[in-house]
Design an enzyme around this catalytic site. Structure first.
Site, short mmCIF file in Angstrom:
data_model
loop_
_atom_site.label_atom_id
_atom_site.label_comp_id
_atom_site.label_asym_id
_atom_site.label_seq_id
_atom_site.Cartn_x
_atom_site.Cartn_y
_atom_site.Cartn_z
N CYS A 1 0.90 -1.15 0.00
CA CYS A 1 0.00 0.00 0.00
C CYS A 1 0.94 1.20 0.00
O CYS A 1 1.97 1.17 0.66
CB CYS A 1 -0.83 -0.02 1.28
SG CYS A 1 -2.03 1.29 1.36
N HIS B 1 -8.44 4.43 0.93
CA HIS B 1 -7.76 4.74 -0.33
C HIS B 1 -8.42 5.94 -1.02
O HIS B 1 -9.62 6.14 -0.91
CB HIS B 1 -7.79 3.52 -1.26
CG HIS B 1 -6.92 2.41 -0.74
ND1 HIS B 1 -7.09 1.10 -1.09
CD2 HIS B 1 -5.89 2.43 0.12
CE1 HIS B 1 -6.19 0.36 -0.47
NE2 HIS B 1 -5.46 1.14 0.28
N GLY C 1 -2.64 8.97 10.79
CA GLY C 1 -2.94 7.92 11.75
C GLY C 1 -4.31 8.14 12.37
O GLY C 1 -4.66 9.25 12.76
N LYS D 1 -12.98 9.06 -3.17
CA LYS D 1 -12.72 7.97 -2.23
C LYS D 1 -13.46 6.73 -2.65
O LYS D 1 -14.50 6.81 -3.28
CB LYS D 1 -13.16 8.37 -0.81
CG LYS D 1 -12.56 9.67 -0.36
CD LYS D 1 -12.12 9.76 1.07
CE LYS D 1 -11.71 8.56 1.80
NZ LYS D 1 -10.42 8.69 2.47
N HIS E 1 3.80 7.60 8.09
CA HIS E 1 3.18 7.38 6.77
C HIS E 1 1.88 8.14 6.58
O HIS E 1 1.30 8.12 5.51
CB HIS E 1 2.96 5.89 6.52
CG HIS E 1 1.68 5.34 7.08
ND1 HIS E 1 1.32 5.47 8.40
CD2 HIS E 1 0.68 4.66 6.49
CE1 HIS E 1 0.16 4.88 8.60
NE2 HIS E 1 -0.26 4.39 7.47
N MET F 1 -8.97 13.15 5.06
CA MET F 1 -9.74 13.74 3.97
C MET F 1 -9.88 15.25 4.18
O MET F 1 -10.37 15.70 5.22
CB MET F 1 -11.12 13.08 3.98
CG MET F 1 -12.02 13.46 2.88
SD MET F 1 -13.41 12.30 2.85
CE MET F 1 -14.09 12.51 4.50
N GLU G 1 -6.52 12.48 -4.69
CA GLU G 1 -6.79 13.84 -4.23
C GLU G 1 -6.09 14.87 -5.12
O GLU G 1 -4.91 14.72 -5.44
CB GLU G 1 -6.35 14.00 -2.77
CG GLU G 1 -6.82 15.27 -2.10
CD GLU G 1 -6.76 15.18 -0.57
OE1 GLU G 1 -7.77 14.79 0.04
OE2 GLU G 1 -5.70 15.49 0.00
N ASN H 1 3.73 -0.43 3.32
CA ASN H 1 3.52 -1.75 3.95
C ASN H 1 4.44 -2.73 3.25
O ASN H 1 4.10 -3.23 2.18
CB ASN H 1 2.07 -2.23 3.74
CG ASN H 1 1.10 -1.66 4.73
OD1 ASN H 1 1.47 -0.94 5.64
ND2 ASN H 1 -0.16 -2.00 4.56
#
Lengths: 170, 479
Positions: free
Chosen positions: B97, B202, B405, B478, B402, B379, B205, B328
């Site tokens: 990912c 996922h 969170g 999204k 990353h 978002m 944007e 990941n």
């Protein structure tokens, strides 16, 4: 109606479920997974899938069972409305040594078959899942449950029956 | 067992070695982030990872750390190649990912008044959501090529240009991929999902560069204030999930053979120097390559959609890949340990590589300033671009955070957003959002995530990566 509730887990989705006996508990878990994913009343029982899974203990059996159910949706696009479960006796020699039927896929075979594994699975389950193929125009998806995990996994007997706990990746 | 954290300095907390832990744990966090890191559960998971054989130096958690399963999200651990293990749960279900940032020649001004149309066009043309299918159905033979060649396969099919490979981590192709290690189920799930965004967190944007912190690095990355960019967050789809699940099942089943007592079955693992360990790595590499090909195709579709919707030539749009990072993954990389350079297997689960200036893995143009590190927020929050540091290379096996969170579970977010129109709230802030899933906007509401600025500030101040640019969100699709 089988009973379940969700509990908070930061990244993912935790499910607590109950059953009168072990088979009923597993059926509750199956119901919870598909009830959380879609609006179940819109899913009709048009076809059934039968499968067998094995596991090293009750918890392992539950994960392998839910894995197969999720694969029916994620891999085959099949929504399960109802699932009937029969669980083999833990100590019965015939259920211990009977090899499970082979499912599709090399990885999957490894996951579900007793075969020549070094540690013979102690638990065996037969399932009959009834439902129909996913149709985007008729079936509204709520949360996509992508995988079941072993984290915080628990099955225990209570005075009233059985309780289980599982964390899913969504 | 309750876990006590010892404060080492402003941004580091130590979990002392105790019980079955083979090394201590270190959390990178501010006081505030620590409160949001899942309390005891997150810290316990860092301690649990420290139980794994062959772990080197520390079990680490990045500033965006939160409660996962097995490994925490934001967990980093490196393992000795002879004594150590590889853990499918330590890589995660969505293998590779990751994020990809594209820059354009346009400015926010150029799309003013056309943003809603552009977002609608992207929502229509880029497959997203549960059960979506990609633009190609791969034959068994083609799929094997994807698994071995990664991004290069997509480029050879006309999805993008050869230059894109240079600015992708590892060139968009992980070595050692063996399709024979991938189950029929995984292959089946991968056949028609290439070029799809997926669901959950996922997204794709449209963003604008709002602020530059490091003009030299920003210039090297080709970023300037006001510039229109696109961030994509996606992974290896059902194929990666199936690979993880297949090998997790296998390793749980054989766990007894290792004679290990693991605090959490989700940490099931195999020695790196074993057949099962090597087979997982070969399958994981296939999924990683699938993810890179997927993001390459998503980028290509995005470029075409922009050109069509805005009536621009490829040259006028000038959409170019800034960088693509995975978050990941388990990778063989070299690091200095006690004065020697050692090759280790680094697990990053919800963590980004942060390689320093001069590292040979970087493209020539970026080598003077360090690797671009892409950190998406929640978002509507936009993103950060950072650069890799020498400090991360020395302290965290070249790793940093990353994302923002999560701080609220999806159920909490759904409850907290009751009675609110999240899409409208974002629109009021000038951000156009479209989502395939009915509950997605509420589950992914901005308050469900930690404050991106705080996470990035801690990563910057702790020296794990340094701030280069901040991007503001304009529009988002999204799954």
């Amino acid at each position: 109606m089988p009973r379940y509730e969700v509990f908070d887990h930061t990244a993912d989705l935790g499910i607590l479920f109950e059953g009168r006996d072990l088979a009923d508990l597993f059926e509750s878990a199956a119901f919870a997974v598909f009830d959380l994913m879609t609006e179940l009343p819109a899913v009709e029982e048009r076809r059934t899938h039968r499968f067998v899974v094995t596991g090293g203990d009750r918890e392992d059996l539950l994960v392998n069972f839910l894995r197969e159910l999720l694969y029916l949706f994620n891999g085959r696009g099949f929504l399960v409305r109802r699932c009937a479960v029969r669980i083999g006796d833990a100590g019965a020699p015939e259920t211990r040594s009977r090899p499970a039927p082979v499912a599709a896929g090399r990885g999957a075979v490894e996951a579900v078959s007793a075969g020549s594994a070094p540690v013979p699975p102690q638990w065996r389950l037969e399932a009959e899942a009834a439902g129909e193929p996913f149709a985007p125009d008729r079936h509204r998806m709520k949360t996509e449950i992508k995988a079941v995990t072993y984290h915080g996994l628990e099955i225990r007997e209570t005075p009233a029956g059985w309780r289980g706990r599982i964390v899913c990746d969504v | 067992m309750s876990i006590t954290l010892q404060k080492l300095d402003e941004h580091r907390w130590l979990i002392p070695q105790s019980g079955g832990m083979r090394v201590p744990g270190i959390l990178y966090a501010s006081e505030r982030l620590l409160k949001e890191a899942g309390g005891q559960e997150g810290a316990r998971q860092v301690a649990n990872v420290a139980h794994l054989p062959g772990i080197v130096r520390h079990s680490l958690a990045m500033p965006d750390m939160h409660w996962g399963y097995g490994f925490p999200i934001g967990g980093v651990a490196a393992f000795d190649l002879d004594q150590g293990i590889v853990s499918p749960g330590g890589v995660g279900y969505d293998i590779n990912c990751g994020c990809r940032l594209m820059a354009t020649r346009l400015t926010a001004e150029d799309v003013r008044g056309r943003l809603a149309d552009l977002v609608a066009a992207l929502f229509r043309d880029v497959p997203s959501g549960v059960g979506s299918r990609g633009p190609v159905k791969l034959s068994a033979k083609e799929e094997r090529k994807v698994l071995v060649e990664g991004s290069a396969w997509a480029v050879a099919q006309g999805y993008g240009a050869a230059g894109d490979l240079e600015t992708t981590e590892d060139g968009g192709r992980m070595a050692g991929a063996d399709p024979d290690a991938v189950s029929d189920r995984a292959l089946e799930r991968g056949r028609d999902q290439l070029g799809t965004l997926g669901s959950g967190n996922h997204f794709l944007e449209i963003e604008v560069v709002e602020e530059i912190f490091d003009p030299v690095a920003a210039a090297a990355f080709g970023l300037a204030p006001g510039q229109l960019c696109v961030m994509i967050h996606s992974g290896s789809r059902g194929l990666g999930y199936q690979v993880c699940d297949d090998y997790l099942a296998r390793m749980v089943k054989h766990a007894g053979e290792l004679g290990l007592k693991l605090p959490d079955r989700q940490l099931a693992c195999a020695p790196l120097a074993s057949g099962r360990g090597r087979e997982y790595l070969a399958a994981m590499a296939c999924a990683a390559n699938y993810a890179w090909a997927n993001r390459q195709m998503l980028m290509h579709r995005t470029r075409e959609t922009f050109e069509k919707a805005l009536g621009l030539s490829p040259r006028e749009l000038g959409m170019r890949l800034v960088y693509d990072v995975c978050h990941n993954i388990a990778k063989m990389e070299e690091f200095p340990v006690e004065g020697r350079t050692v090759r280790l297997c680094v697990h990053r689960k919800g963590a980004t590589r942060s390689f320093p200036p001069g590292h040979p893995a970087l493209p020539a143009a970026y080598r003077p300033v360090g690797q671009p590190v892409l950190i998406p927020g929640d978002m509507g929050a936009g993103s950060y671009v950072l650069a890799g540091t020498e400090h991360a290379y020395a302290e965290t096996f070249g790793s940093t955070c990353h994302g923002a969170g999560r701080v609220m579970s999806r159920t909490q977010a759904t409850k907290a957003s009751r009675g609110r129109a999240i899409g409208r709230e974002l629109a009021d802030r000038g951000i156009v959002v479209m989502a395939a899933g009915k509950g997605t906007l509420r589950e992914e509401m901005p308050e469900a995530y930690k404050d991106l600025d705080e996470v990035v500030d801690v990563a910057d101040r702790a020296g794990l990566s340094r701030k280069v640019a901040r991007l503001r969100a304009l529009g988002c699709i999204k799954g």
